[in-house]
Design a protein around this motif. Sequence first.
Motif, mmCIF file in Angstrom:
data_model
loop_
_atom_site.group_PDB
_atom_site.id
_atom_site.type_symbol
_atom_site.label_atom_id
_atom_site.label_comp_id
_atom_site.label_asym_id
_atom_site.label_seq_id
_atom_site.Cartn_x
_atom_site.Cartn_y
_atom_site.Cartn_z
ATOM 1 N N PRO A 46 0.788 -1.237 0.000
ATOM 2 C CA PRO A 46 0.000 0.000 0.000
ATOM 3 C C PRO A 46 0.817 1.283 0.000
ATOM 4 O O PRO A 46 0.287 2.344 0.323
ATOM 5 C CB PRO A 46 -0.774 -0.128 1.312
ATOM 6 N N SER A 47 2.110 1.214 -0.349
ATOM 7 C CA SER A 47 2.934 2.417 -0.298
ATOM 8 C C SER A 47 2.458 3.493 -1.271
ATOM 9 O O SER A 47 2.716 4.676 -1.074
ATOM 10 C CB SER A 47 4.395 2.072 -0.594
ATOM 11 N N GLY A 48 1.752 3.081 -2.327
ATOM 12 C CA GLY A 48 1.253 4.053 -3.302
ATOM 13 C C GLY A 48 -0.175 4.493 -3.043
ATOM 14 O O GLY A 48 -0.847 4.984 -3.947
ATOM 15 N N THR A 49 -0.642 4.345 -1.794
ATOM 16 C CA THR A 49 -2.037 4.639 -1.472
ATOM 17 C C THR A 49 -2.415 6.079 -1.782
ATOM 18 O O THR A 49 -3.546 6.362 -2.176
ATOM 19 C CB THR A 49 -2.319 4.328 0.014
ATOM 20 N N ARG A 50 -1.476 6.986 -1.600
ATOM 21 C CA ARG A 50 -1.782 8.398 -1.879
ATOM 22 C C ARG A 50 -2.236 8.590 -3.322
ATOM 23 O O ARG A 50 -3.185 9.320 -3.599
ATOM 24 C CB ARG A 50 -0.553 9.271 -1.613
ATOM 25 N N PHE A 51 -1.559 7.917 -4.238
ATOM 26 C CA PHE A 51 -1.934 8.039 -5.646
ATOM 27 C C PHE A 51 -3.313 7.435 -5.880
ATOM 28 O O PHE A 51 -4.165 8.036 -6.527
ATOM 29 C CB PHE A 51 -0.911 7.328 -6.530
ATOM 30 N N TRP A 52 -3.530 6.210 -5.335
ATOM 31 C CA TRP A 52 -4.792 5.529 -5.583
ATOM 32 C C TRP A 52 -5.971 6.249 -4.933
ATOM 33 O O TRP A 52 -7.109 6.037 -5.303
ATOM 34 C CB TRP A 52 -4.737 4.091 -5.065
ATOM 35 N N SER A 53 -5.681 7.116 -3.949
ATOM 36 C CA SER A 53 -6.758 7.824 -3.251
ATOM 37 C C SER A 53 -7.178 9.104 -3.965
ATOM 38 O O SER A 53 -8.185 9.709 -3.607
ATOM 39 C CB SER A 53 -6.318 8.162 -1.821
ATOM 40 N N LYS A 54 -6.432 9.522 -4.961
ATOM 41 C CA LYS A 54 -6.735 10.775 -5.644
ATOM 42 C C LYS A 54 -7.762 10.546 -6.749
ATOM 43 O O LYS A 54 -7.504 9.844 -7.724
ATOM 44 C CB LYS A 54 -5.458 11.389 -6.230
ATOM 45 N N THR A 55 -8.922 11.177 -6.588
ATOM 46 C CA THR A 55 -10.015 10.989 -7.535
ATOM 47 C C THR A 55 -9.613 11.412 -8.946
ATOM 48 O O THR A 55 -9.938 10.730 -9.924
ATOM 49 C CB THR A 55 -11.254 11.786 -7.088
ATOM 50 N N THR A 56 -8.895 12.521 -9.063
ATOM 51 C CA THR A 56 -8.516 13.031 -10.386
ATOM 52 C C THR A 56 -7.616 12.035 -11.125
ATOM 53 O O THR A 56 -7.839 11.732 -12.300
ATOM 54 C CB THR A 56 -7.785 14.382 -10.257
ATOM 55 N N CYS A 57 -6.613 11.521 -10.418
ATOM 56 C CA CYS A 57 -5.688 10.565 -11.048
ATOM 57 C C CYS A 57 -6.418 9.294 -11.467
ATOM 58 O O CYS A 57 -6.252 8.810 -12.592
ATOM 59 C CB CYS A 57 -4.564 10.221 -10.084
ATOM 60 N N PRO B 228 -2.104 -11.095 -0.308
ATOM 61 C CA PRO B 228 -3.034 -10.980 0.821
ATOM 62 C C PRO B 228 -3.483 -9.567 1.128
ATOM 63 O O PRO B 228 -4.606 -9.355 1.603
ATOM 64 C CB PRO B 228 -2.242 -11.583 1.989
ATOM 65 N N MET B 229 -2.644 -8.576 0.859
ATOM 66 C CA MET B 229 -3.022 -7.202 1.167
ATOM 67 C C MET B 229 -3.970 -6.623 0.129
ATOM 68 O O MET B 229 -4.631 -5.620 0.372
ATOM 69 C CB MET B 229 -1.776 -6.314 1.284
ATOM 70 N N ILE B 230 -4.021 -7.257 -1.050
ATOM 71 C CA ILE B 230 -4.876 -6.753 -2.122
ATOM 72 C C ILE B 230 -6.125 -7.609 -2.292
ATOM 73 O O ILE B 230 -7.247 -7.100 -2.354
ATOM 74 C CB ILE B 230 -4.089 -6.703 -3.462
ATOM 75 N N SER B 231 -5.934 -8.922 -2.391
ATOM 76 C CA SER B 231 -7.054 -9.840 -2.627
ATOM 77 C C SER B 231 -6.829 -11.125 -1.833
ATOM 78 O O SER B 231 -6.199 -12.062 -2.339
ATOM 79 C CB SER B 231 -7.169 -10.143 -4.133
ATOM 80 N N VAL C 140 -7.940 -1.285 -6.178
ATOM 81 C CA VAL C 140 -8.764 -0.069 -6.139
ATOM 82 C C VAL C 140 -9.957 -0.272 -5.204
ATOM 83 O O VAL C 140 -10.294 0.608 -4.401
ATOM 84 C CB VAL C 140 -9.243 0.310 -7.566
ATOM 85 N N LYS C 141 -10.591 -1.455 -5.280
ATOM 86 C CA LYS C 141 -11.728 -1.749 -4.403
ATOM 87 C C LYS C 141 -11.293 -1.822 -2.945
ATOM 88 O O LYS C 141 -11.993 -1.335 -2.061
ATOM 89 C CB LYS C 141 -12.400 -3.059 -4.820
ATOM 90 N N ARG C 142 -10.152 -2.434 -2.688
ATOM 91 C CA ARG C 142 -9.649 -2.544 -1.328
ATOM 92 C C ARG C 142 -9.384 -1.156 -0.735
ATOM 93 O O ARG C 142 -9.597 -0.906 0.455
ATOM 94 C CB ARG C 142 -8.369 -3.381 -1.327
ATOM 95 N N ASN C 143 -8.954 -0.244 -1.598
ATOM 96 C CA ASN C 143 -8.619 1.097 -1.143
ATOM 97 C C ASN C 143 -9.839 1.861 -0.618
ATOM 98 O O ASN C 143 -9.709 2.745 0.218
ATOM 99 C CB ASN C 143 -7.965 1.885 -2.283
ATOM 100 N N ILE C 144 -11.053 1.518 -1.126
ATOM 101 C CA ILE C 144 -12.248 2.202 -0.628
ATOM 102 C C ILE C 144 -13.127 1.272 0.200
ATOM 103 O O ILE C 144 -14.175 1.673 0.686
ATOM 104 C CB ILE C 144 -13.093 2.805 -1.776
ATOM 105 N N GLY C 145 -12.678 0.016 0.352
ATOM 106 C CA GLY C 145 -13.376 -0.899 1.235
ATOM 107 C C GLY C 145 -14.652 -1.498 0.698
ATOM 108 O O GLY C 145 -15.624 -1.673 1.450
ATOM 109 N N VAL C 146 -14.682 -1.856 -0.613
ATOM 110 C CA VAL C 146 -15.856 -2.526 -1.171
ATOM 111 C C VAL C 146 -15.446 -3.871 -1.756
ATOM 112 O O VAL C 146 -14.295 -4.077 -2.147
ATOM 113 C CB VAL C 146 -16.552 -1.677 -2.268
ATOM 114 N N LYS C 147 -16.392 -4.807 -1.798
ATOM 115 C CA LYS C 147 -16.108 -6.153 -2.300
ATOM 116 C C LYS C 147 -16.310 -6.247 -3.803
ATOM 117 O O LYS C 147 -15.533 -6.864 -4.510
ATOM 118 C CB LYS C 147 -16.999 -7.175 -1.592
ATOM 119 N N ASP C 148 -17.399 -5.638 -4.313
ATOM 120 C CA ASP C 148 -17.732 -5.691 -5.736
ATOM 121 C C ASP C 148 -17.878 -4.289 -6.290
ATOM 122 O O ASP C 148 -18.210 -3.348 -5.567
ATOM 123 C CB ASP C 148 -19.032 -6.471 -5.965
#
Length: 276
Positions: A106-117, A174-177, A233-241
Amino acid sequence: MLKQRIFTAIILVALLIGMLFSLSSFFFSLAIVPVIVLAGWEWTHLVKMSSKAQRLKFIMVLILLLIIFGIGIGMGDSVRQHLAHGILLIASALWMVIFCLIFTYPSGTRFWSKTTCLSALGLLILLFTWIAIVYIQSLPSGSNLLLAAFAIIALSDVGGFIFGKLLGRHKLAPMISPGKTWEGFLGALILELLLVVAFNYFGLFQLSVWELSALVLIVALASVGGDLFESMVKRNIGVKDSGGLLPGHGGVLDRIDGMMSALPIYAVLLPFAQTA
């Protein structure tokens, strides 16, 4: 859930094969547009777009890009084929970067959290997926080549699911899926060898068995990478589907995540496979 998954899969496969061999390449590419748009709508949820106006704006931009690039590559002559191939080279390079970033999570979480990117990335990925489909169908025996790609991606998914359920012990990422295992991953790759035998028997590709095995395994690996990317991407916002449109499968994105990564790479490799 398993019964729903199987029933939905049978319907989807029947629809896909029916459209693939009953529609012209032009009308098939048009028929795929609603799928891309639905996937785009689900993507707006994954990137946390807060308002319906923002989501509609994203969809309008996506449709506009499909129209612009559809006009540019849709005629099928050699110049436009070269243009499409060049675009798909860029798409493949983008996926190489994404695959590298997956391993840093998850070191790149900042990038994945940016809506624009993530919004821009989603537009590119969905556009490239559609261009790959259009390009593949423009080639000789395009429908057969596209069906072969779908078979590779589907078998990777099915093999991973079956072997993972039966033998899964060691987590792949394990940290992703957490549901994906090394046993499922390796079992799926072994199953892909059945496709190698089938493709070699029917002579779909002008390749040796070893070259054909490399092509199939590269596409299968790319599809796994696409699956892991969407899971990240789903793990980053906490959804399964990504959605609930397809019973037993989740949303449209959940069904095409492997295609988004595998099809551009497959399309880039095809000219070499056909002329080898």
